[in-house]
Design an enzyme around this catalytic site. Structure first.
Site, short mmCIF file in Angstrom:
data_model
loop_
_atom_site.label_atom_id
_atom_site.label_comp_id
_atom_site.label_asym_id
_atom_site.label_seq_id
_atom_site.Cartn_x
_atom_site.Cartn_y
_atom_site.Cartn_z
N GLY A 189 28.53 40.80 47.91
CA GLY A 189 28.96 41.21 46.58
C GLY A 189 30.47 41.22 46.44
N SER A 209 32.14 38.35 45.96
CA SER A 209 32.43 37.10 45.23
C SER A 209 32.81 35.93 46.12
CB SER A 209 33.56 37.30 44.24
OG SER A 209 33.09 38.00 43.17
N ASP A 254 34.88 37.12 38.33
CA ASP A 254 35.14 36.77 39.73
C ASP A 254 36.07 35.56 39.84
OD1 ASP A 254 33.24 38.72 39.94
OD2 ASP A 254 31.65 37.42 40.69
C1 GLA Z 1 28.57 39.52 39.53
C2 GLA Z 1 28.99 38.43 38.55
C3 GLA Z 1 30.14 38.90 37.66
C4 GLA Z 1 29.83 40.24 37.02
C5 GLA Z 1 29.31 41.24 38.06
C6 GLA Z 1 28.82 42.52 37.42
O1 GLA Z 1 29.60 39.75 40.44
O2 GLA Z 1 29.38 37.26 39.24
O3 GLA Z 1 30.42 37.93 36.69
O4 GLA Z 1 28.93 40.10 35.96
O5 GLA Z 1 28.25 40.71 38.83
O6 GLA Z 1 29.87 43.18 36.81
#
Ligand code: GLA
Length: 391
Positions: free
Chosen positions: A129, A131, A177
Site C-alpha cells: 500500500g 504505491s 499516487d
Molecule cells: C489507492 C489508489 C489511490 C487512492 C487510494 C485511496 O492507493 O491508488 O488513487 O484512491 O487508494 O485513497
C-alpha cells in the site's frame, strides 16, 4: 548517489543491466508515498495530503535504434519485450502491464519514444500500500522520455501514468499516487486538489515524525472492493445530482448538503458518501492545522478519518484496527489511521520525534502478541519527486 542504500541499489542495477543487455545505463528513480489524510477522496475529485517516501523504484535505461523495448526486473528475475509499434497491444495481467501501459499512453499522446533496454529495481516493498505500482509507472515513464531526449513535465507524466493504470492495466485508481511520485517536495506533504491538480507544499516540522506500520496483511479482495467503492460514490453522485444542480463529483457536496439530501440515498450509499464529503473537509482542516503548527488538531482529524474509513467506508480490517488501537494508547502519538486503499497494508502515525523508538518497540511487540505477525515499522522521511540519479 546520496547514501549507502542508494549506492547499493545503483550498483546492483547497473550490474544487472550489464549482465542482461550490456552498455552504460542512465538511472532514474520514482518514490512510493504515504498519505497523511484524504483517503478515497482522489477519485472523487477531492483533497489529499501525501508525501513521498525515500524508498523508490529505480529504472536503468539505454535507448535502442529500433522500436523494441526489452525489460528486466532484478527482484522478479524476469524479462519481457514488446514493440512500440504493436498495433493491438493487450494487457496480460502482471507487472509488465504497468511498463507497457505507460509506453502506450506516452506514444498515443504524441511522444516519439525510442526503443529502449530497461532494468528495474529499487527498495520499495510491493503490495504494502505504498504505491509501488505508481512508482514503477513513473520511473519507467521518466526513463523512456529521458532516453528519447524528450522534455519531462512532471504533471503531464503523472497524468499519463494515471491513464495507463486506468485504461490499460484496468485499475480504476485516482491520481494521488502518480502525482506525488512525480511532484513531491522534500521535507513536505502536499495539499493536492485532485480536480485542478493545484498543489501546496506544507513543511513537516522537525519535532514530529511520520511513522509507517505495515500490518503485513495483503488482501486479494482489495482491488475488487476498491472498484466497488468507486461505483458506490458514482451512484451517490447520480442520485444527488437530480436534486442538486452542478454536482459532478462528491467533491461538490458539503457535509450539510449531504445531510439535507440523505433521503435520496440508500443507507449504505449514504455512508460511503458521508465518508468522502467529511474526509474532504477533514483534509482541508488538517492542512490548515499543520500550517498553523497545530499538530494535535491534525492528529485528531487523522483519528476521525480512521473511524470513518472503518465504519462508513468499510475498507479497514481487524489487523489495521489493532495497529491503530495499539498506537493510540501511547504517549507522543498525535494521531493515526489506516492508509491507502485498505484491507491490509500500512497505518500512518503522527508521532512526537523524541518518542519514536519507544513507539516502534511497543507497537511491534503489541502487534506481534495480538496477531502472531511481526510488522515492519519505519520512519518516513519526506523526499523529492521522481528524477535522474545517474549521471
Ligand atoms: C489507492 C489508489 C489511490 C487512492 C487510494 C485511496 O492507493 O491508488 O488513487 O484512491 O487508494 O485513497
Amino acid at each position: 548517489m546520496a547514501n549507502e542504500a542508494a549506492t547499493w541499489i545503483g550498483t546492483a542495477l547497473v550490474r544487472g543491466f550489464q549482465q542482461a543487455f550490456g552498455g552504460e545505463p542512465r538511472l532514474f528513480r520514482a518514490p512510493g508515498r504515504v498519505n497523511l489524510i484524504g483517503e478515497h477522496t482522489d477519485y472523487n475529485e477531492g483533497f489529499v495530503l501525501p508525501a513521498a517516501l525515500d524508498l523508490a523504484v529505480w529504472t536503468a535505461v539505454v535507448p535502442r535504434v529500433d522500436r523494441r523495448v526489452r525489460v528486466g526486473s532484478l527482484a522478479l528475475d524476469a524479462t519481457f519485450e514488446f514493440d512500440l509499434d504493436d498495433p493491438s497491444p493487450s494487457a496480460v495481467g502482471n507487472w509488465s502491464d504497468y511498463v507497457r501501459g505507460v509506453a502506450i499512453v506516452l506514444t498515443c499522446s504524441g511522444h516519439r519514444l525510442m526503443g529502449a533496454d530497461l532494468m528495474i529495481g529499487g527498495d520499495l516493498p510491493k503490495g504494502a500500500g505504498l504505491s509501488a505500482s505508481a512508482a514503477l509507472e513513473v520511473s519507467v515513464g521518466y526513463a523512456l522520455l529521458a532516453a528519447s531526449g524528450l522534455e519531462i513535465d512532471p504533471i503531464a507524466l503523472a497524468k499519463a501514468c494515471y491513464r495507463a493504470e486506468n485504461d490499460f492495466v484496468g485499475a480504476r485508481c485516482g491520481i494521488m499516487d502518480q502525482f506525488i511520485s512525480c511532484c513531491a517536495v522534500k521535507g513536505s506533504v502536499l495539499l493536492l486538489d485532485c480536480r485542478s491538480l493545484e498543489a501546496r507544499p506544507i513543511v513537516i516540522e522537525p519535532s514530529v515524525r511520520l511513522m509507517v506500520c505495515d500490518t503485513m496483511i495483503r488482501h486479494e479482495l482489495a482491488s475488487s472492493e476498491y472498484n466497488l467503492r468507486r461505483a458506490d460514490c458514482e451512484r451517490a453522485v447520480t442520485l444527488l445530482s437530480g436534486a442538486m444542480r452542478g454536482v459532478t463529483a462528491l467533491r461538490d457536496v458539503t457535509p450539510a448538503e449531504l445531510a439535507r439530501h440523505a433521503a435520496l440515498l440508500p443507507e449504505q450509499t449514504f455512508r460511503r458518501a458521508r465518508h468522502v464529503v467529511e474526509e474532504n473537509a477533514r483534509t482541508l482542516r488538517a492542512a490548515s492545522a499543520l500550517e498553523a503548527g497545530d499538530v494535535a488538531e491534525c492528529g485528531r482529524l487523522m483519528n476521525s478519518s480512521h473511524a470513518s474509513l472503518r465504519d462508513d467506508f468499510e475498507v479497514s480490517c481487524p489487523e489495521l484496527d489493532v495497529m491503530v488501537e495499539l498506537a493510540l494508547r501511547l504517549p507522543g502519538v498525535y494521531g493515526c489511521r489506516m492508509m491507502g486503499g485498505g484491507f491490509g497494508g500500512c497505518t500512518i502515525n503522527l508521532v512526537q520525534a523524541q518518542t519514536v523508538e519507544h513507539f516502534a518497540r511497543t507497537v511491534r511487540d503489541g502487534y506481534k502478541s495480538a496477531t502472531g505477525i511481526a510488522p515492519a515499522i519505519f520512519c518516513c522521511i519526506p523526499g523529492a519527486g521522481a528524477g535522474p540519479v545517474y549521471p
